[in-house]
Design a protein around this motif. Structure first.
Motif, PDB file in Angstrom:
ATOM      1  N   LEU A   1     -12.985  -5.707  -1.073  1.00 42.88           N
ATOM      2  CA  LEU A   1     -13.479  -6.347   0.150  1.00 42.88           C
ATOM      3  C   LEU A   1     -13.383  -7.842  -0.090  1.00 42.88           C
ATOM      4  CD1 LEU A   1     -16.758  -4.277   0.578  1.00 42.88           C
ATOM      5  CD2 LEU A   1     -14.797  -4.185   2.137  1.00 42.88           C
TER       6      LEU A   1
ATOM      7  N   ASN B   1      -5.113  -4.435  -4.330  1.00 44.45           N
ATOM      8  CA  ASN B   1      -4.758  -3.521  -3.249  1.00 44.45           C
ATOM      9  C   ASN B   1      -5.803  -3.625  -2.142  1.00 44.45           C
ATOM     10  OD1 ASN B   1      -5.032  -0.829  -1.782  1.00 44.45           O
ATOM     11  ND2 ASN B   1      -3.083  -0.569  -2.847  1.00 44.45           N
ATOM     12  N   GLU B   2      -5.353  -3.704  -0.903  1.00 44.98           N
ATOM     13  CA  GLU B   2      -6.279  -3.892   0.231  1.00 44.98           C
ATOM     14  C   GLU B   2      -7.292  -2.756   0.390  1.00 44.98           C
ATOM     15  OE1 GLU B   2      -4.157  -2.356   4.162  1.00 44.98           O
ATOM     16  OE2 GLU B   2      -2.942  -3.888   3.222  1.00 44.98           O
ATOM     17  N   ASN B   3      -7.010  -1.595  -0.217  1.00 44.02           N
ATOM     18  CA  ASN B   3      -7.970  -0.487  -0.140  1.00 44.02           C
ATOM     19  C   ASN B   3      -8.985  -0.516  -1.276  1.00 44.02           C
ATOM     20  OD1 ASN B   3      -6.976   1.123   2.159  1.00 44.02           O
ATOM     21  ND2 ASN B   3      -5.109   1.084   0.928  1.00 44.02           N
ATOM     22  N   ALA B   4      -8.772  -1.434  -2.219  1.00 42.79           N
ATOM     23  CA  ALA B   4      -9.619  -1.455  -3.410  1.00 42.79           C
ATOM     24  C   ALA B   4     -10.601  -2.624  -3.435  1.00 42.79           C
ATOM     25  CB  ALA B   4      -8.746  -1.495  -4.661  1.00 42.79           C
TER      26      ALA B   4
END
Ligand code: SF4
Ligand SMILES: [Zn+2]
Ligand SMILES: [Zn+2]
Lengths: 297, 63
Positions: free
Chosen positions: B34, B29-32
């Motif tokens: 870097l 997930n792009e929020n989880a």
């Protein structure tokens, strides 16, 4: 993607703010969010003596570093849990970090005190995390009380608190829902407990650590496997991807409009005692921590 | 081919494409996470070149 402020190449994209930032302007954004949280929730000011609870993970190290950099009087308080290699590595990180940045620290070593978590786990019939939580809370309270700290600050970020809120809501725990504010005037022995990173997501804290060379312990505590908080965090991240800003909205609107409904009236609050063994405040005559320790002896 | 170092140290290969698509392809997930190349972070819109080596950093902690 370009930096919203200067037009240079962005190193991070913040969809919930509809912006990208270069390093310089991301750092500026980050500090501003911490300043806003401190001000909005009246957390502390430059006259306060602040104890920062350190785990060795990114959040607590970033908070410690930043509050010091912002000119606040901070001391890191680290409890070495005695959980094998994980604890050894995190102790090294914390020591190296405080030396590198010239930070004040207080270290409590459970192995040296004769009751590492791994031993307590064998003698006390509770999960490692429950034992660990009680033990850490005991030492944080004790050190804060004995050293006259005005403020106890923890590195909880928006993801941590939104996940906790979701968990407490799923089960409708009124007791816990009344304690979700990022600035709690907790016990009378400790004036205030605060979470200055509350306006920042886990991704933002991670990016700040990365860009500023804050090397934290990336390994997870081996006891955290299967933690339910991860399920809530993943669920919130799925929502956040579809609807940027959801986490912040969910948490901050709760604190603003709903949390007070769950707060207990003074008269309903359980009476506090001073533990007859350790002298730290507790709901019981002998606190849960001291009862656990009796089983070790 | 792009070489991706995962948080556990394992290395995966994938086709050249945008970071955003690589994250999706890896089931992340792009929020989880870097994504870094060397000592720089890459935003999801960046198109990774052939033979690039990138690294996934997990930011979600469990405790
Ligand atoms: S995962 Fe459990 S045992 Fe490990 S540090 Fe967190 S609370 Fe303590
Ligand atoms: Zn810029
Ligand atoms: Zn006690």
């Amino acid at each position: 993607m370009k930096c919203r402020k200067c037009g240079e190449r962005a190193l991070i994209s913040l969809r919930r703010h509809n912006a990208g930032f270069c390093k310089e302007h991301f750092n500026e954004f980050f500090v501003r969010q911490v300043e806003k949280a401190i001000k909005k929730y009246e957390m502390f000011d430059y006259s306060d003596k602040i104890m920062v609870c350190i785990s060795g993970g990114k959040d607590s190290l970033v908070l410690w570093y930043l509050l010091h950099k912002m000119g606040f009087d901070t001391t890191g308080m680290y409890v070495n849990l005695g959980i094998g290699e994980y604890s050894e590595k995190s102790l090294e990180k914390v020591k190296a970090f405080s030396e590198k940045h010239g930070l004040k620290s207080i270290i409590v070593n459970l192995t040296q005190l004769g009751h590492p978590i791994t031993l307590m786990e064998k003698r006390v019939k509770r999960t490692a995390c429950a034992i660990c939580g009680t033990t850490k809370r005991h030492y944080f309270n004790k050190v804060a009380h004995e050293n006259n700290f005005d403020i106890v600050a923890t590195g909880h970020n928006l993801d941590d608190e939104a996940a906790r809120l979701l968990g407490n809501t799923m089960r409708w725990y009124p007791e816990y829902l009344g304690k979700m504010s990022p600035a709690l005037s907790a016990d009378s022995q400790i004036k205030k407990k605060v979470k200055p990173l509350i306006r920042l997501t886990e991704l933002e804290v991670g990016a700040y650590a990365f860009m500023n060379g804050i090397y934290y312990i990336a390994d997870e505590c081996p006891k955290s496997v299967g933690a339910t908080s991860m399920i809530y965090k993943n669920a919130l991240n799925t929502l956040e991807t579809e609807m940027p800003g959801t986490k912040h909205y969910f948490y901050s609107e709760f604190v603003k409009n709903v949390a007070h409904k769950f707060e207990r009236e003074e008269t309903e609050k359980k009476e506090m005692h001073i533990c007859s063994i350790c002298g730290i405040e507790s709901f019981l005559e002998v606190c849960t921590f001291c009862k656990m320790l009796e089983k070790i002896k | 081919m792009v070489f991706v170092t995962m948080p556990d140290g394992s290395i995966k290969e994938c086709q050249q494409k945008r970071i955003k698509e690589i994250i999706l392809e890896l089931g992340l997930n792009e929020n989880a996470v870097l994504v870094a190349k060397g000592d720089e972070l890459l935003t999801p819109d960046i198109y990774v070149a052939n033979r690039d080596e990138i690294r996934i950093i997990s930011v979600v902690s469990g405790g």
